[in-house]
Design a protein around this motif. Structure first.
Motif, PDB file in Angstrom:
ATOM      1  N   ARG A 176       0.851  -1.195   0.000  1.00 48.18           N
ATOM      2  CA  ARG A 176       0.000   0.000   0.000  1.00 48.18           C
ATOM      3  C   ARG A 176       0.884   1.242   0.000  1.00 48.18           C
ATOM      4  N   SER A 178       0.725   5.665   0.002  1.00 45.21           N
ATOM      5  CA  SER A 178      -0.127   6.830   0.251  1.00 45.21           C
ATOM      6  C   SER A 178       0.723   8.090   0.311  1.00 45.21           C
ATOM      7  N   THR A 185      -3.095   7.373  -3.710  1.00 46.85           N
ATOM      8  CA  THR A 185      -3.131   6.115  -2.965  1.00 46.85           C
ATOM      9  C   THR A 185      -3.079   4.967  -3.955  1.00 46.85           C
ATOM     10  N   ALA A 186      -2.450   3.860  -3.525  1.00 48.83           N
ATOM     11  CA  ALA A 186      -2.368   2.669  -4.374  1.00 48.83           C
ATOM     12  C   ALA A 186      -2.350   1.429  -3.490  1.00 48.83           C
ATOM     13  N   ASP A 187      -2.980   0.373  -3.980  1.00 46.27           N
ATOM     14  CA  ASP A 187      -3.024  -0.913  -3.278  1.00 46.27           C
ATOM     15  C   ASP A 187      -2.734  -1.991  -4.319  1.00 46.27           C
ATOM     16  N   GLY A 210      -5.879   2.223  -7.498  1.00 45.79           N
ATOM     17  CA  GLY A 210      -5.519   3.399  -6.728  1.00 45.79           C
ATOM     18  C   GLY A 210      -6.294   4.605  -7.203  1.00 45.79           C
ATOM     19  N   SER A 211      -5.931   5.755  -6.674  1.00 44.08           N
ATOM     20  CA  SER A 211      -6.572   6.999  -7.104  1.00 44.08           C
ATOM     21  C   SER A 211      -5.563   8.132  -7.015  1.00 44.08           C
TER      22      SER A 211
END
Length: 707
Positions: A176, A178, A185-187, A210-211
């Motif tokens: 993850r 951030s 953010t990314a997962d 993510g976004s």
């Protein structure tokens, strides 16, 4: 008899003499042997026990060094195998700093690695092998950007640097990321499967979402790790990402699983707007139409280098190179770009026009605003975005595609340094003329302040205006100009609407169509005479001319408009407003020669920049027409001609002040007397650009005094 008891026996004994050098060497050898023996003993103990007895010591010193809690729940191994370090830990956990959202930086079921010893001594992290099972890694930036979760010990803003890993096997692991400042953010989940190609042992696959600034994206890819039995095997890397109107593909081969340094990767990027892609790294560029770019991407010495860049945006091409770096922890772009043909629609966004709207309207920039047509661009400069990075860009454009714009050989040097943007120099060819300019946009100030200095070298009028209905034949005069404007505003429209400065267009000696001159004067008699002679294109010599405006708070007042020809003295009064884009000008040509049929009345230019109007039948001309009708009825038809007689008393201009671009107050007649017919540079100074009734009356009394 005992020999020792024999008299003189002790006297015969000789002392033993030892060489000091030999003694030192022997001591050193003994010391080294002891050290080597201890090392071999330690190595043997570690190798036999696998270093399991160091588990609590490792937890203690690792926690103290990282300033966090480090724990190993299960088996622990730390030893030399035979030279490189073997590290294995079951249930390894490392806590996060207190400011982080997640409690743990790392949680794992098993970590198994072979770490290179010699590079580690010199501060480089290299591993021949890494296995990570069921891991959870949390990579976070603090809200102020001064700390991150992966820097152990003393907090810092050091960017993430992956260790150099040759081969890896990762299963059931999530990473993850951030960054509150970038709103990113990314997962990402990572798993390893057996590779189909026998040259590769594992296929590490990853996928996630993510976004970025509330815009979602997803990515996927794989890393084929080479079979250990294959000599010189390399990792094959591939990544595909899709975000807000953007698609990215990166592929290539890596010397190690994480060894990106120096690896040439194939980079392909396409989307609806190039600004969307740059927004991902916190950079802003002018909006574009649909684009597609390709380059070789290489990470070298802390820089991301995009070489052999080529592609298109809209109907324009682009090539060159781009480097992204972070000197002093601040993002910087260095680029050297070249365009062969820049479409006029694609050029629009660089001064604030919307490319999608230009495309939809066929390049028409005018639109209605407040009941009036507007043409000046009003897109605001993204001041917050340009504060986040610096740039040094050199861009050349061979030509701009457009029927009415003979612009070519553009050369732009852009420097952005802590919110101070300079376009200096910005040069281009305007048909057979050359324009050079220096532009400074200071976003450090509030509001943004822009300073422009633009210079046009002598340019043939016929060539320059041929796309606007002017024929080149017969018009041999030249133009040169200078524009100096400065003012606040975050868009071109606001800046011009608040600007102060001067605009001057100078016409040295040359020629102009006789027809053009007579039409501006409405000299009916001369025009008809020439028509009879079939000499409509006979040139009229220009002695000198000046079209100048003094700009105050966005309102440009004629200061002066004065053109001296062999037949006329052309005078102009009025002004234009950059605030409302309104035009209110009156152009009049007084004849130097006697004419029976002269309109001798101003031609009005009104309306707006986007829709100017020409009033060739002015109230003065109508009044004189009425006088002519009265005289004809009362006296005789010949008497009606008297109302249109031009006695030809126009005062020739002294060309010195004209050619120097001097203001109206400095203009002189050819005899050296101050001119009283060019105004004082204040006409139309109201916000709207229209003259008040008092100004109209004062100007009419002075400007049309002979009536």
């Amino acid at each position: 008899m005992n020999e020792m008891a024999r008299p003189g026996a002790f006297d015969e004994a000789r002392p033993i003499h030892r060489d000091p050098a030999s003694t030192a060497v022997a001591s050193l050898v003994a010391l080294l042997a002891t050290i080597v023996g201890l090392i071999l003993l330690a190595w043997t103990v570690l190798y036999v026990t696998k270093g399991r007895f160091l588990k609590h010591t490792f937890e203690k010193y690792a926690s103290r060094s990282a300033e966090r809690e480090v724990r190993v729940a299960g088996d622990f191994q730390l030893y030399l195998n035979p030279i490189d370090i073997k590290f294995l830990a079951e249930g390894l956990t490392i806590t996060n700093p207190k400011w982080a959202k997640e409690p743990y930086f790392l949680k794992s079921k098993l970590i198994d690695s072979d770490i290179k010893t010699i590079p580690l001594i010199f501060g480089r992290q290299r591993a021949d092998w890494l296995m990570l099972l069921n891991g959870d890694v949390d990579l976070e930036w603090s809200a102020d950007g001064r700390q991150n979760s992966w820097t152990m010990g003393k907090p810092s803003a050091k960017p993430l640097e992956l260790p150099d890993i040759r081969r890896a096997l990762i299963q059931g692991t999530r990473i993850r990321y951030s960054d509150p400042r970038m709103r990113l953010t990314a997962d990402v989940g990572i798993d390893t499967v057996r590779a189909q190609d026998t040259r590769f042992a594992q296929d590490i696959r990853f996928a996630g979402t993510g976004s970025l600034r509330d815009r979602p994206f997803r990515l996927s890819g794989s890393l084929l790790s080479p079979n250990e039995t294959v000599t010189g095997g390399r990792n094959r890397f591939r990544m595909h990402a899709e975000g807000y109107r953007t698609v990215l593909d990166v592929s290539g081969t890596l010397a190690g699983a994480t060894r990106i340094e120096g690896a040439p990767l194939d980079f392909r990027l396409r989307g609806a707007n190039l600004d969307d892609a740059f927004d991902f790294i916190g950079v802003t560029v002018p909006d574009t139409r649909a684009y597609s770019l390709r380059s070789v991407l290489t990470k070298q010495d802390g820089e991301w280098r995009f070489t052999r860049l080529r592609g298109r945006f809209g109907d324009s091409d682009l090539a060159g190179r781009l480097t992204v770096s972070t000197p002093a922890n601040r993002l910087k772009l260095d680029a050297n770009l070249a365009t062969d043909t820049l479409d006029l629609i694609d050029a629009g966004p660089f001064i604030g026009y919307d490319p999608k709207r230009l495309e939809a309207t066929g390049g028409q920039v005018a639109r209605m605003d407040g009941g009036h047509p507007r043409i000046l661009p009003d897109a605001p400069l993204k001041a917050d975005a340009i504060r986040r990075f610096d740039a040094d860009v050199h861009w050349t454009v061979r030509r701009i595609r457009g029927d009415k714009w003979p612009i070519s050989n553009i050369a732009l040097t852009l420097a952005l340094n802590h919110s101070l943007l300079k376009l200096s120099p910005l040069t281009f060819d305007l048909d057979r003329g050359h324009v050079s300019s220096d532009i400074s946009i200071d976003a450090r100030r509030q509001p943004i302040f822009t300073d422009l200095d633009l210079r046009l070298s002598p340019t043939p009028m016929g060539r320059l205006l041929k796309g606007f209905g002017v024929e080149e034949s017969g018009t041999t005069g030249t133009l040169k100009a200078r524009v100096k404007l400065a003012g606040p505003g975050d868009s071109v429209r606001k800046w011009l609407g608040n600007s102060n400065g001067r605009i001057a267009i100078i016409m040295p000696q040359g020629s102009l169509w006789a027809r053009n001159a007579q039409l501006s004067e409405l000299d009916i008699g001369t025009f008809v005479w020439k028509m009879w002679k079939h000499e409509l294109k006979q040139p009229v010599e220009i002695n000198c001319g000046l079209i100048a405006f003094t700009v105050r708070n966005g309102v440009a007042a004629a200061d002066p408009i004065l053109i001296d020809t062999t037949k006329n003295v052309i005078l102009g009064r009025g002004g234009v407003s950059f605030q409302t884009e309104a035009i209110d000008l009156r152009i009049r040509a007084d004849g130097k020669k006697f004419s029976l049929f002269s309109g001798q009345s101003p031609v009005g230019i009104g309306g707006y920049f986007a829709k100017p109007t020409l009033d060739v039948i002015s109230p003065q001309l109508l009044a004189r027409g009425g006088a002519a009708v009265g005289l004809g009825a009362v006296v005789s038809p010949l008497a009606a001609v008297l109302a249109f007689v031009d006695i030809g008393d126009a005062k020739a201009a002294a060309c010195g002040p004209v050619l120097s671009g001097a203001t109206a107050s400095a203009q002189r007649t050819k005899g050296g007397h101050p001119r009283d017919d060019v105004g004082n540079g204040t006409t139309g100074k109201s916000k709207s650009g229209q003259r008040s009734p008092e100004e109209r009356h004062a100007q009419r009394k002075k400007f049309l005094g002979i009536f």
